[in-house]
Design a protein around this motif. Structure first.
Motif, mmCIF file in Angstrom:
data_model
loop_
_atom_site.group_PDB
_atom_site.id
_atom_site.type_symbol
_atom_site.label_atom_id
_atom_site.label_comp_id
_atom_site.label_asym_id
_atom_site.label_seq_id
_atom_site.Cartn_x
_atom_site.Cartn_y
_atom_site.Cartn_z
ATOM 1 N N ASP A 231 0.829 -1.212 0.000
ATOM 2 C CA ASP A 231 0.000 0.000 0.000
ATOM 3 C C ASP A 231 0.859 1.256 0.000
ATOM 4 O O ASP A 231 0.665 2.175 -0.782
ATOM 5 N N ARG A 232 1.833 1.267 0.921
ATOM 6 C CA ARG A 232 2.692 2.434 1.075
ATOM 7 C C ARG A 232 3.532 2.648 -0.187
ATOM 8 O O ARG A 232 3.692 3.776 -0.657
ATOM 9 N N ALA A 233 4.050 1.545 -0.735
ATOM 10 C CA ALA A 233 4.891 1.644 -1.923
ATOM 11 C C ALA A 233 4.101 2.203 -3.092
ATOM 12 O O ALA A 233 4.607 3.000 -3.886
ATOM 13 N N GLY A 234 2.818 1.807 -3.176
ATOM 14 C CA GLY A 234 1.959 2.342 -4.221
ATOM 15 C C GLY A 234 1.835 3.854 -4.108
ATOM 16 O O GLY A 234 1.975 4.585 -5.096
ATOM 17 N N THR B 214 6.148 -5.662 -0.342
ATOM 18 C CA THR B 214 5.521 -6.889 0.136
ATOM 19 C C THR B 214 4.151 -6.607 0.738
ATOM 20 O O THR B 214 3.950 -5.552 1.353
ATOM 21 N N PRO B 215 3.212 -7.528 0.557
ATOM 22 C CA PRO B 215 1.939 -7.367 1.267
ATOM 23 C C PRO B 215 2.079 -7.751 2.743
ATOM 24 O O PRO B 215 1.180 -7.479 3.537
ATOM 25 N N ASP C 245 2.203 1.111 8.048
ATOM 26 C CA ASP C 245 2.871 2.188 8.772
ATOM 27 C C ASP C 245 4.296 1.824 9.174
ATOM 28 O O ASP C 245 4.929 2.541 9.946
ATOM 29 N N MET C 246 4.786 0.692 8.686
ATOM 30 C CA MET C 246 6.118 0.258 9.074
ATOM 31 C C MET C 246 7.002 0.059 7.841
ATOM 32 O O MET C 246 6.528 -0.285 6.763
ATOM 33 N N ALA D 161 8.702 0.586 -6.548
ATOM 34 C CA ALA D 161 8.546 -0.818 -6.938
ATOM 35 C C ALA D 161 9.711 -1.612 -6.378
ATOM 36 O O ALA D 161 10.770 -1.046 -6.073
ATOM 37 N N SER D 162 9.530 -2.919 -6.275
ATOM 38 C CA SER D 162 10.608 -3.784 -5.789
ATOM 39 C C SER D 162 11.845 -3.587 -6.660
ATOM 40 O O SER D 162 11.748 -3.526 -7.881
ATOM 41 N N GLY D 163 12.986 -3.467 -6.028
ATOM 42 C CA GLY D 163 14.238 -3.306 -6.770
ATOM 43 C C GLY D 163 14.666 -1.860 -6.903
ATOM 44 O O GLY D 163 15.825 -1.582 -7.198
ATOM 45 N N ASP D 164 13.736 -0.913 -6.669
ATOM 46 C CA ASP D 164 14.126 0.501 -6.702
ATOM 47 C C ASP D 164 15.080 0.805 -5.566
ATOM 48 O O ASP D 164 14.946 0.264 -4.469
#
Lengths: 238, 161, 673
Positions: C589-592, C618-619, C624-625, C597-600
């Motif tokens: 959610d936070r990454a969105g 990761t889901p 908040d962490m 994205a993964s790997g950035d």
């Protein structure tokens, strides 16, 4: 004749990877290092596959130790142009290292992707070579390697039994992965002996042979039950 | 033609450095050890190679064992003096292997002895020699021939590891 | 050269290569030269029992010696806690023994900052000179250690006493001290009880990542497996409450994501429901003043729907066991959580009574000050000692730099590190006394959370140590001798001291060595009166909004002390899959929201520092962490760990409680680079 087989209880397995390191130490599996490893060239005769399902907060994760299933009808054996891999009378799919010329055909044929190519010369920085198990060959660059069901441990077990003029007892021989497992998820034994624990587990309704529909005839079975359904199981099993 | 040459060269390379080494070769040892003098003194092979019928390796004597006998023996010869240096320093003697098996093979000495093979089959008359000479080149063909003749398993993993 | 010719060439190359390699590695020597000669039968294996010291769990092990070399470690099947199992870290221990970067001689820091070799006699003399002034009023001497147990702790504290000091400073990032403090307050026992998972029906972990770290991962792995599949027809449930889908959470039947620090609210909510519905064993506890205070406290907490459901399941599917641990007990509400969880067990009728301590024969009494333990974070606020002995701890790696321990340490006149490896703290010491590896020395340990009175032993497995090393206790004996305090240590060696203590146990020394320790059949002692201590719960700090850092112990590298072993660096993390490095875990959610994205490559920044790492979206993480595993980012500690990944401790703010640095509560920002 003995026919070695293994049952892995996925309900017990926690994915801690103790077996992965045990296998490395027992079988002189080379450490490929950060560079080769980042190219996907890590060699792990036994690896833990992880499966993540669902979206936050209902995420589930499962772990599955994946190793050579020592097929009864092995695709790798069929494709090797130099017969470096073959099925032993005891049901092991063995890799004869000096015969291997590194075509990697077996790795392509294996549906379980558990065959590994030595892309570089394995090295043990001195004095780490002191940890090499003398019972297992050190492989070299350009050849394939894979799980042997710890044939050297089987050999030691058989040797002891032969000295004592008796057959190998059920549970006496354990590959390194089964020995190390903190949860006792891995059971090894003789599938031909109907009384062996592993033969019993193969008959469990929880048992499933991986990719069995390919006709490979795996000698490794996975036991799995599924979700918690209250403190009493829906069906009493094993 | 070049194809043929390279194959020949390849096989040549293989046989020259084959794991057993050359038959008749006698590698330089740290001490000129005469098997004959020991055998002539009625020392049984098993006294020094004490595991020959009990374990996978026949074993070589520890420096202490050499010292235990030689302590009470004349020590004039150059070889004995060299030996006593190792004994005094409590150091292992860096003997060079005569029969060197490839690291990917498994050879249990005991089962071969217990099967009734005579020592001479592999070691010839080493007990009567002043310098240790490699009698037999350890080639897979040679192993297999015997295994087949004696109807012992020729399954690859019996010997390969 | 056409293709055909090329192929011809390669046939030759392949065959020749085979010929060259066929005998490799060279085995022409009959005896491996490195090993001092000792009796062995070539090719025959010898198994010797010992104790694993790769973490503090003290699992039983047996070590395989072949041709005079230690090649493999397996579990000791008789050990009551590890029961023949062993974790990855224990399995990798032979690599520590034969690690190319072991410290091989005593070392002294030169003026130019490099180390020079010196002899033990020279090193001991320097220490004797420094300690010679111990009588002076303005002289202060202290030990800085990680968690020590058994006689390793006893001899350290005896040494302090003998030199007139009471100052035992502790630094252990994932310590169990808070759990012990809570246990002392509630039950009067400092020792932790075995949770007996095998016979439980329902287990709830409040932040305890017990499969990766905490008390004894191997013991908990076994317990969890038995809970699932150990009893035909009955399967227990395991619920994990915590911020991250850790290895422990991944193995739970249910994961309840929370922010760190919120676990306590759930625990109190459950207590509220249990007491409200009369589903507690409080009648057995009796109406005491402290229970009434606890009842009043939990009545103020509004139970969530989850608390209602968990309380019901707990009561119905028991016996229920609740566990606290992980970074949750190293948060501002740490002691409160440990107490609340203990109270939950009491409410559910689970009396957590620890096994008796093993009845060692006491060493001769020694006059001296009473030992006072304090956390390093507390000591940092006071004057540094003149002489500091450092054992089994690496604060310059695992204490957040914001505490400025480096400055404090640099004003110690003589820093002596007893270490097998050149870790960051050892590298900053004046004198390095190389300690023998645990396979080369006598040692004992008393595991925490043991089910029976027990102690385990380690013994030397080779005739000689590989290098010019000694065990820390033996070095202490030599120092005492050199400074005229031999009277306080009336033993020829540490082995003799151990034998004297072990004479009190119902075992012969040789039996104990053969079995790998001592364990008696009798189980837990008598329960005392339970106290519903509430003060710390009332004073607990509350979680505040904002993106927060979650630092967790790595499955393979622990708190970083196993990062030097190539087997463990090469092992993929069971959750993220990372090898030889670090990733920053960010919730999907936070990454969105942040467009990551993964790997950035991302930058994590806190008030105290910033680090860069690849993102792993990761889901399995509370939105908040942001999570990073401890263990990587070493600036030393050997060739396999140096410069690999990032050090998560470096981001933490300098917050602490009585038990040391807090691992939770640091706010961070995430930025895509």
């Amino acid at each position: 004749m003995t026919e070695w087989g293994m049952a892995i209880d996925v309900d017990r397995c926690t994915g801690c990877e103790a077996c992965v390191v045990a296998c490395r130490g027992e079988n002189n599996v080379p450490v490929t290092g950060p560079v080769e490893s980042s190219r996907g060239r890590t060699i792990e005769w036994l690896r833990i596959e992880r499966y993540m399902e669902g979206a936050f907060p209902d995420v589930r994760m499962r772990f599955k130790p994946v190793l050579c299933v020592h097929c009864d009808n092995a695709p790798c054996v069929k494709v090797c142009p130099v017969s470096a891999t073959y099925e032993t009378p005891q049901g092991l799919n063995a890799q004869i290292h000096p015969r291997c010329i590194g075509t990697r055909a077996c790795a392509h044929a294996c549906p379980y992707t558990i065959r590994f190519f030595n892309w570089s010369e394995p090295s043990w920085e001195s004095p780490l070579e002191q940890t090499i198990n003398p019972d297992v060959a050190v492989r070299w660059k350009g050849i394939m390697e894979k799980c042997t069901f710890c044939v050297q441990r089987i050999r030691r077990g058989e040797d002891t039994a032969k000295e004592e003029e008796r057959p190998v007892r059920d549970g006496e021989v354990d590959p390194a992965c089964a020995q190390s497992c903190p949860t006792r998820a891995i059971t090894f034994g003789d599938l031909e002996d109907p009384d062996s624990v592993v033969a019993q587990l193969f008959k469990s309704p929880r048992a499933e042979l991986p990719l069995a529909d390919l006709g490979t005839g795996p000698r490794v079975a996975y036991l799995q039950e599924g979700e918690w359904r209250g403190s009493v199981r829906a069906r009493s099993r094993d | 033609m070049r194809f043929a040459i390279s194959i020949v060269l390849g096989i040549l390379a293989l046989s020259v450095s084959g794991c057993g080494g050359n038959a008749g070769a006698s590698p330089a040892q740290p001490i000129a050890f005469p098997h004959k003098l020991h055998a002539d003194n009625q020392i049984d092979c098993a006294f020094c190679h004490e595991f020959y019928d009990r374990h996978a390796a026949a074993g070589i004597p520890r420096t202490e064992l050499c010292g235990a006998c030689h302590m009470a023996m004349p020590q004039e010869s150059e070889a004995t003096q060299k030996l006593m240096e190792y004994v005094d320093a409590e150091e292992p003697i860096p003997w060079v292997r005569l029969y060197k098996l490839p690291q990917f093979t498994y050879f249990p000495h005991k089962w071969h002895v217990r099967a009734g093979l005579s020592c001479e089959t592999c070691h010839a008359d080493i007990g009567q020699s002043m310098t240790a000479v490699r009698h037999q080149v350890l080639k897979m063909k040679w192993c297999i021939e015997c295994h087949e003749q004696e109807q012992v398993s020729v399954d690859c993993v019996v010997c390969h590891k | 050269m056409d293709r055909r010719e090329f192929l011809k060439g390669s046939v030759f190359a392949a065959t020749a290569g085979l010929a060259l390699d066929a005998c490799a590695p060279d085995a022409s020597q009959l005896i491996p030269i490195l090993i001092p000669e000792e009796p062995f039968i070539p090719g025959e294996e010898i198994w010797t029992r010992s104790t694993c010291f790769e973490c503090n769990a003290a699992c039983g092990i047996q070590i395989r010696k072949i041709d005079g070399r230690l090649v493999k470690v397996e579990g000791n099947p008789e050990h009551p806690m590890s029961r023949g199992g062993l974790c990855p870290r224990g399995q990798a221990a032979p690599q520590a023994m034969y690690h190319p970067d072991r410290i091989r001689t005593p070392l002294a820091k030169q003026e130019d900052g490099s180390f020079a070799e010196l002899t033990w006699d020279e090193a001991l003399e320097r220490i004797a000179n420094a300690l010679g002034s111990a009588e002076r009023m303005d002289f202060a001497f202290a030990f800085l250690t990680g968690t020590l147990t058994g006689h390793r702790r006893a001899i350290v504290e005896r040494f302090l006493k003998a030199f007139g000091s009471s100052d035992h400073i502790l630094h252990e990032p994932f310590s169990t001290t808070t759990l012990e403090r809570a246990s002392t307050l509630a039950t009067g026992h400092e020792r932790l009880a075995d949770p007996d998972l095998e016979n439980a029906g329902y287990v709830v972990s409040f932040g305890a990542e017990m499969l990766e770290a905490d008390i004894s991962p191997v013991r908990f792995h076994h317990g969890l497996a038995e809970l699932r599949q150990g009893r035909p027809g009955r399967r227990g449930k395991f619920v994990m409450i915590g911020p991250r889908l850790s290895l422990t959470a991944a193995n739970a039947d249910e994961w309840i994501p929370t922010r760190t620090g919120e676990e306590i609210e759930l625990a109190l909510g459950i207590a509220h429901v249990l007491i409200r519905d009369g589903r507690n064993a409080a009648s057995a506890i009796g109406a005491s003043e402290d229970f009434e205070a606890f009842r009043a406290l939990v009545e103020e907490v509004e139970p969530s729907a989850t608390a209602e459901r968990l309380a019901q399941e707990m009561a119905e599917h028991g016996p229920t066991i609740c566990l606290a641990g992980g970074s949750a007990v190293r948060s501002g509400a740490g002691l409160a959580l440990a107490l609340a969880v203990s109270h939950l067990n009491a409410l559910l009728g689970k009396n957590m009574v620890p096994a008796e301590a093993p009845p060692f024969a006491p060493w001769p009494a020694l006059e001296g000050p009473e030992i006072e333990k304090r956390a390093l974070t507390q000591a940092l606020g006071s004057e540094p000692p003149n002489v500091l002995f450092i054992v089994d701890t690496n604060p310059l790696y695992s204490l957040p730099p914001a505490f400025e321990a480096e400055t404090w340490l640099s004003s110690v006149s003589l820093r002596v590190s007893f270490s097998t490896f050149m870790d960051e703290t050892t590298a900053a010491s004046d004198l390095v006394l190389p300690e023998s590896m645990s396979f080369e020395r006598f040692e004992d340990a008393v595991p925490a959370g043991a089910p029976v009175p027990m102690a385990t032993l380690a013994q030397p497995l080779l005739v000689r140590t590989l290098y010019d090393t000694r065990s820390m206790p033996d070095a202490l004996l030599a120092i005492a001798k050199g400074t005229g305090r031999a009277d306080a240590f009336p033993w020829s060696s540490y082995e003799a001291a151990l034998r004297e203590a072990w004479a009190g146990l119902d075992t012969s020394w040789s039996d104990a060595l053969a079995r790998g320790g001592f364990w008696s059949a009798e189980s837990a002692g008598e329960p005392g009166r339970y106290r519903f201590e509430t003060a710390a719960i009332r004073e607990r700090s509350h979680a505040t909004p904002g993106l927060e850092l979650h630092v967790y112990a790595s499955n393979a590298l622990g708190d970083g002390r196993s990062a030097h072993l190539p087997f463990l660096q090469e092992l993929s993390d069971p959750i993220t899959g990372i090898r030889w490095g670090s990733v920053a875990e960010i919730s999907a959610d936070r990454a969105g929201d942040l467009g990551i994205a993964s790997g950035d490559l991302v930058e994590l920044r806190s008030e105290s520092g910033a680090i860069e790492a690849r993102a792993h979206v990761t889901p399995g993480l509370h939105p908040d962490m942001v999570a990073i595993a401890a263990g990587q980012g070493h600036t030393g500690y050997g060739r396999y760990s140096e410069g690999r990944g990032v050090n998560a401790f470096a981001l933490l703010n300098p917050a602490s409680d009585a038990d040391g640095a807090l691992l939770a509560g640091t706010k961070v920002t995430v930025r895509k680079l």
